[in-house]
Design an enzyme around this catalytic site. Sequence first.
Site, PDB file in Angstrom:
ATOM      1  N   LYS A 108       0.825  -1.206   0.000  1.00 39.21           N
ATOM      2  CA  LYS A 108       0.000   0.000   0.000  1.00 39.21           C
ATOM      3  C   LYS A 108       0.866   1.266   0.000  1.00 39.21           C
ATOM      4  O   LYS A 108       0.441   2.317  -0.451  1.00 39.21           O
ATOM      5  CB  LYS A 108      -0.929   0.031   1.219  1.00 39.21           C
ATOM      6  CG  LYS A 108      -1.846  -1.164   1.397  1.00 39.21           C
ATOM      7  CD  LYS A 108      -2.837  -1.323   0.269  1.00 39.21           C
ATOM      8  CE  LYS A 108      -4.002  -2.233   0.623  1.00 39.21           C
ATOM      9  NZ  LYS A 108      -3.621  -3.648   0.773  1.00 39.21           N
TER      10      LYS A 108
HETATM   11  C1  PLP Z   1      -4.308  -4.834   0.420  1.00 40.75           C
HETATM   12  C2  PLP Z   1      -3.507  -6.068   0.384  1.00 40.75           C
HETATM   13  C3  PLP Z   1      -3.798  -7.098  -0.518  1.00 40.75           C
HETATM   14  C4  PLP Z   1      -4.976  -7.039  -1.460  1.00 40.75           C
HETATM   15  O1  PLP Z   1      -4.839  -6.028  -2.440  1.00 40.75           O
HETATM   16  P1  PLP Z   1      -6.117  -5.494  -3.228  1.00 40.75           P
HETATM   17  O2  PLP Z   1      -5.613  -4.335  -4.010  1.00 40.75           O
HETATM   18  O3  PLP Z   1      -7.095  -5.063  -2.161  1.00 40.75           O
HETATM   19  O4  PLP Z   1      -6.633  -6.594  -4.041  1.00 40.75           O
HETATM   20  C5  PLP Z   1      -2.964  -8.210  -0.523  1.00 40.75           C
HETATM   21  N1  PLP Z   1      -1.936  -8.327   0.334  1.00 40.75           N
HETATM   22  C6  PLP Z   1      -1.635  -7.355   1.223  1.00 40.75           C
HETATM   23  C7  PLP Z   1      -0.500  -7.562   2.161  1.00 40.75           C
HETATM   24  C8  PLP Z   1      -2.395  -6.192   1.281  1.00 40.75           C
HETATM   25  O5  PLP Z   1      -2.104  -5.233   2.154  1.00 40.75           O
END
Ligand code: PLP
Length: 493
Positions: A109
């Site tokens: 993120k």
């Molecule tokens: C948010 C997240 C995901 C999923 O990603 P999306 O964009 O919501 O599909 C997978 N792994 C981790 C560690 C995340 O923080």
Amino acid sequence: MLYQSTRGEGLRVESAHAILYGQAPDGGLYVPEKFPAINNETIMNLIPMSYSERAAYLISMYLSDFDRNELDRFTTAAYGTDHDPAPVKDFNETTKFLELWHGPTCAFKDMALQLMPYLLTSSGNKIGEKRTSCILIATSGDTGKAALEGFRDVPGTRIMVFYPQDGVSEIQKLQMTTQEGMNVNVAAINGNFDDAQTGVKKIFADKEMTDDLNDRNVFLSSANSINWGRLVPQIVYYISAYCDLIRYKKIKISEKINFCVPTGNFGNILAGYYAKKMGLPINKLICASNRNDVLNQFITTGTYDRNRMFYTTASPAMDILISSNLERLLFELSGKDSDMITGYMSSLANEGKYSISDPIRNELCDVFISGYCSEEDTMKTIKTIYNKNDYLIDTHTAVAYKVLEDYKNRSGDDTVTVVVSTANPFKFCDAVLNALGGSYSGKGLELLDILSEKTGIRIPGPLADLKNKTPRFNKTVSVNDMKSAVKEFIGGI
Ligand SMILES: *Cc1c(COP(=O)(O)O)cnc(C)c1O
């Protein structure tokens, strides 16, 4: 480049508008009118560049109302110049890991949320928005911390995060509750991620609330992955990974590769699809689900049905039954048929499900492969890869790896595949320790040391620092009280 809504044909806005206000007034999501194209020459141009230069180059193709120098400044400030924020690990001949967790909060993120505050602030200036933006976030754990860190003490912004009380790891909880900054607030809610997301959406739609905030010179904004400002930085690392594979002679120019993505809200993998639409040579996008495999069911059957059990798993960022960004994919697959999309989404809201037409389904299956991984297999995968390859991965990445392995076994596809690695394993150290097996005693932050001793891997700096911090935010609110929690926070300006 202008942006349109997935649910209406008429409206067109600049990217600054899409980023600042998040969602279209008709309830749809903003999407680019068309996709900029890249080709072999673009790839060759990008190869010698640093990550932040690649990012500025590619993002400027989408954000045409931003100037290139401005974007260069933003990406340099966001990603720095001293390390590669998205290195590709050469695991074996056909499998690579794209490690997206070298940022300040140790999850992918950060790739978007380190840049987004610059985009949001600049969007406000372009539009002449004088009010303070109050960013509301529902998080399954990682977005919350990355957004708090990104927006901490950014002038003209306030940020409040809601996370599911029992739906995040101990480390994730501490990362959020110890957050520093004058403009931040965090609360747990009694409910799961979908409850938190629904609660936030309700506040956005509450006229009395938005009027009241407006009187105080405040407007609501979102940094969830439905915001275009979250998606566009994510397109960059798919293209950047491809450039690195060429640069290090792992593939040849024009060679097609697969990406395998651990998926929840469908934001990450959607960015991969957009990279493919731009012309990046992608063969298949493999969508990996955990036990909450609503997306796997959808891709296999053509019916999206959220009326099912919700499970809390060891990969909590994927514990989601309503994957918001799927709407954007369906919009493209349907040939931009906004009436059809509006129909699907109202059926999802009213009955909790919808089925797509055959032509859309064919388009979907042309590009997307799916699979799911059980809790038991997640644990086994972490252990096996660690023992066999001396490589430690987190629970989410393990889900993706297992789904890829299953796909390779059943299809015989030996295309080079990049597994998108989304979190540092220390972020989920309790589950990772369990997976590795053996006995240990300790809890909370002690587990970081135990995992570090066991593996000889250093605890990432931002997580080691948690030991010196005291929680500031201990409140738990019910879903119905989320609105008053926001009011209280804003009242305290
Ligand atoms: C948010 C997240 C995901 C999923 O990603 P999306 O964009 O919501 O599909 C997978 N792994 C981790 C560690 C995340 O923080």
